[in-house]
Design a protein around this motif. Sequence first.
Motif, PDB file in Angstrom:
ATOM      1  N   GLY A 121     112.214  46.353 -62.417  1.00 15.56           N
ATOM      2  CA  GLY A 121     113.292  46.284 -61.421  1.00 15.56           C
ATOM      3  C   GLY A 121     113.292  47.093 -60.172  1.00 15.56           C
ATOM      4  N   THR A 122     114.872  46.813 -59.746  1.00 15.30           N
ATOM      5  CA  THR A 122     114.208  47.815 -58.192  1.00 15.30           C
ATOM      6  C   THR A 122     114.967  49.413 -58.690  1.00 15.30           C
ATOM      7  OG1 THR A 122     114.843  46.174 -56.839  1.00 15.30           O
ATOM      8  CG2 THR A 122     114.799  48.337 -55.619  1.00 15.30           C
ATOM      9  N   LEU A 123     114.331  50.412 -57.981  1.00 14.83           N
ATOM     10  CA  LEU A 123     114.742  51.768 -58.131  1.00 14.83           C
ATOM     11  C   LEU A 123     115.568  52.359 -56.608  1.00 14.83           C
ATOM     12  CD1 LEU A 123     112.679  51.648 -60.798  1.00 14.83           C
ATOM     13  CD2 LEU A 123     112.287  53.845 -60.753  1.00 14.83           C
ATOM     14  N   TYR A 124     115.731  52.828 -57.009  1.00 12.67           N
ATOM     15  CA  TYR A 124     116.947  53.670 -55.447  1.00 12.67           C
ATOM     16  C   TYR A 124     116.618  55.421 -55.556  1.00 12.67           C
ATOM     17  CZ  TYR A 124     118.309  48.926 -54.582  1.00 12.67           C
ATOM     18  OH  TYR A 124     117.723  47.404 -54.766  1.00 12.67           O
ATOM     19  N   GLY A 125     116.319  56.367 -55.353  1.00 10.57           N
ATOM     20  CA  GLY A 125     116.013  57.080 -55.257  1.00 10.57           C
ATOM     21  C   GLY A 125     116.319  58.449 -53.916  1.00 10.57           C
ATOM     22  N   TYR A 126     116.988  59.455 -54.807  1.00 11.67           N
ATOM     23  CA  TYR A 126     116.754  60.885 -53.499  1.00 11.67           C
ATOM     24  C   TYR A 126     116.507  62.117 -53.322  1.00 11.67           C
ATOM     25  CZ  TYR A 126     120.256  64.127 -51.073  1.00 11.67           C
ATOM     26  OH  TYR A 126     120.607  65.279 -50.668  1.00 11.67           O
ATOM     27  N   VAL A 127     116.343  62.648 -52.730  1.00 15.57           N
ATOM     28  CA  VAL A 127     115.343  63.723 -53.062  1.00 15.57           C
ATOM     29  C   VAL A 127     116.259  64.843 -52.756  1.00 15.57           C
ATOM     30  CG1 VAL A 127     113.359  64.946 -52.699  1.00 15.57           C
ATOM     31  CG2 VAL A 127     112.736  62.292 -52.501  1.00 15.57           C
ATOM     32  N   GLU A 128     116.575  65.600 -53.876  1.00 13.57           N
ATOM     33  CA  GLU A 128     117.105  67.315 -54.238  1.00 13.57           C
ATOM     34  C   GLU A 128     116.564  68.087 -53.677  1.00 13.57           C
ATOM     35  OE1 GLU A 128     119.835  69.074 -57.418  1.00 13.57           O
ATOM     36  OE2 GLU A 128     119.887  66.734 -57.239  1.00 13.57           O
ATOM     37  N   THR A 155     125.388  51.420 -67.911  1.00 10.56           N
ATOM     38  CA  THR A 155     126.206  50.714 -68.225  1.00 10.56           C
ATOM     39  C   THR A 155     125.480  49.777 -67.592  1.00 10.56           C
ATOM     40  OG1 THR A 155     128.298  50.141 -67.480  1.00 10.56           O
ATOM     41  CG2 THR A 155     126.452  50.483 -65.425  1.00 10.56           C
ATOM     42  N   THR A 156     125.194  48.635 -68.287  1.00  8.04           N
ATOM     43  CA  THR A 156     125.336  47.160 -67.719  1.00  8.04           C
ATOM     44  C   THR A 156     126.297  46.381 -67.342  1.00  8.04           C
ATOM     45  OG1 THR A 156     123.619  47.449 -70.097  1.00  8.04           O
ATOM     46  CG2 THR A 156     123.933  45.373 -69.507  1.00  8.04           C
ATOM     47  N   VAL A 157     125.773  45.349 -67.233  1.00  7.96           N
ATOM     48  CA  VAL A 157     126.473  44.921 -65.714  1.00  7.96           C
ATOM     49  C   VAL A 157     126.384  43.688 -65.310  1.00  7.96           C
ATOM     50  CG1 VAL A 157     128.062  44.383 -63.497  1.00  7.96           C
ATOM     51  CG2 VAL A 157     127.765  46.462 -64.924  1.00  7.96           C
ATOM     52  N   GLY A 158     126.063  42.428 -66.140  1.00  2.00           N
ATOM     53  CA  GLY A 158     125.921  41.057 -65.111  1.00  2.00           C
ATOM     54  C   GLY A 158     124.319  40.550 -65.943  1.00  2.00           C
ATOM     55  N   GLY A 159     123.913  41.524 -66.984  1.00  2.00           N
ATOM     56  CA  GLY A 159     122.390  41.242 -67.513  1.00  2.00           C
ATOM     57  C   GLY A 159     121.003  42.143 -66.458  1.00  2.00           C
ATOM     58  N   LYS A 160     122.422  43.284 -66.130  1.00  2.00           N
ATOM     59  CA  LYS A 160     121.442  43.970 -65.302  1.00  2.00           C
ATOM     60  C   LYS A 160     121.818  45.377 -66.222  1.00  2.00           C
ATOM     61  CE  LYS A 160     119.804  42.329 -61.014  1.00  2.00           C
ATOM     62  NZ  LYS A 160     118.305  41.885 -60.987  1.00  2.00           N
ATOM     63  N   ASP A 161     120.855  46.021 -66.246  1.00  2.00           N
ATOM     64  CA  ASP A 161     121.101  48.276 -66.603  1.00  2.00           C
ATOM     65  C   ASP A 161     120.701  48.718 -65.657  1.00  2.00           C
ATOM     66  OD1 ASP A 161     121.397  47.308 -69.159  1.00  2.00           O
ATOM     67  OD2 ASP A 161     119.610  47.575 -69.651  1.00  2.00           O
ATOM     68  N   TYR A 162     122.083  49.683 -65.081  1.00  2.00           N
ATOM     69  CA  TYR A 162     121.930  50.639 -64.220  1.00  2.00           C
ATOM     70  C   TYR A 162     122.132  52.020 -64.912  1.00  2.00           C
ATOM     71  CZ  TYR A 162     123.780  46.505 -61.292  1.00  2.00           C
ATOM     72  OH  TYR A 162     123.977  45.353 -60.727  1.00  2.00           O
ATOM     73  N   ILE A 163     121.055  52.815 -64.929  1.00  2.00           N
ATOM     74  CA  ILE A 163     120.438  53.650 -65.514  1.00  2.00           C
ATOM     75  C   ILE A 163     120.318  54.792 -64.034  1.00  2.00           C
ATOM     76  CG2 ILE A 163     118.893  54.625 -67.128  1.00  2.00           C
ATOM     77  CD1 ILE A 163     118.582  52.292 -67.984  1.00  2.00           C
ATOM     78  N   VAL A 217     117.672  50.394 -61.547  1.00  2.00           N
ATOM     79  CA  VAL A 217     118.705  48.895 -61.414  1.00  2.00           C
ATOM     80  C   VAL A 217     117.298  47.573 -62.496  1.00  2.00           C
ATOM     81  CG1 VAL A 217     119.614  47.283 -60.385  1.00  2.00           C
ATOM     82  CG2 VAL A 217     119.785  49.282 -59.326  1.00  2.00           C
ATOM     83  N   LEU A 218     117.842  47.337 -63.620  1.00  2.00           N
ATOM     84  CA  LEU A 218     116.453  46.766 -64.105  1.00  2.00           C
ATOM     85  C   LEU A 218     117.083  45.449 -64.971  1.00  2.00           C
ATOM     86  CD1 LEU A 218     115.308  49.852 -66.348  1.00  2.00           C
ATOM     87  CD2 LEU A 218     113.978  48.861 -64.530  1.00  2.00           C
ATOM     88  N   PRO A 219     116.056  44.584 -65.256  1.00  2.00           N
ATOM     89  CA  PRO A 219     116.506  43.765 -66.100  1.00  2.00           C
ATOM     90  C   PRO A 219     117.204  44.068 -67.676  1.00  2.00           C
ATOM     91  CG  PRO A 219     114.809  42.979 -65.091  1.00  2.00           C
ATOM     92  CD  PRO A 219     115.015  44.201 -65.060  1.00  2.00           C
ATOM     93  N   HIS A 220     117.782  43.687 -68.345  1.00  2.00           N
ATOM     94  CA  HIS A 220     118.850  44.345 -70.046  1.00  2.00           C
ATOM     95  C   HIS A 220     117.790  44.383 -70.153  1.00  2.00           C
ATOM     96  CE1 HIS A 220     121.439  45.227 -72.853  1.00  2.00           C
ATOM     97  NE2 HIS A 220     121.003  44.569 -73.450  1.00  2.00           N
ATOM     98  N   GLY A 221     117.711  45.813 -70.832  1.00  2.00           N
ATOM     99  CA  GLY A 221     116.693  45.738 -71.842  1.00  2.00           C
ATOM    100  C   GLY A 221     115.499  46.186 -71.320  1.00  2.00           C
ATOM    101  N   ALA A 222     114.694  45.806 -70.182  1.00  2.00           N
ATOM    102  CA  ALA A 222     113.488  46.788 -69.690  1.00  2.00           C
ATOM    103  C   ALA A 222     112.998  47.992 -69.564  1.00  2.00           C
ATOM    104  CB  ALA A 222     113.882  45.995 -68.501  1.00  2.00           C
ATOM    105  N   PRO A 223     112.460  48.521 -69.964  1.00  3.10           N
ATOM    106  CA  PRO A 223     112.116  50.015 -70.005  1.00  3.10           C
ATOM    107  C   PRO A 223     112.186  50.258 -68.891  1.00  3.10           C
ATOM    108  CG  PRO A 223     109.695  48.262 -69.647  1.00  3.10           C
ATOM    109  CD  PRO A 223     111.024  47.294 -70.694  1.00  3.10           C
TER     110      PRO A 223
END
Length: 145
Positions: free
Chosen positions: A69-76, A42-50, A126-132
Amino acid sequence: MNKRMRAGMVAAVAATATLAGAATAEATPGGPGVTGKTISQTTVGGKDYILRQITVPAGQGTGWHFHDGTLYGYVEKGTLSHFDSTCKSDGLYESGSLLTEPSGSQHVHIGRNLGTTPVVLNVLYVLPHGAPLSEDSPNPGCDFQ
């Protein structure tokens, strides 16, 4: 956002990802057999949340890269060995661990699976909109990939 709130958010997102299952397959983000599946976006406020699930087979790695952008991870599942651009370990993340990857080209890194079972990660980008999802980087001179 304080560390406890951030950790709670990442755990909640990871739990949701595990329950939601995987959606469409994406390009391989690293070495042979490394896969990534987008679960939601989803995109909110110019940021992509993937939200993605990344699987790293035994003996493989993500390749050298950084994020815009910043990444947050969980090792399953499994244990992720994380190395920075000085070739030194900057983290060992076992099943149930949380990790954060900061943004920017000054944070080049690689994730490696040095174990015998696949590593499964649930990652919120959590990336700027459109960033790879990531930017490839050359090996900074380490004797491993």
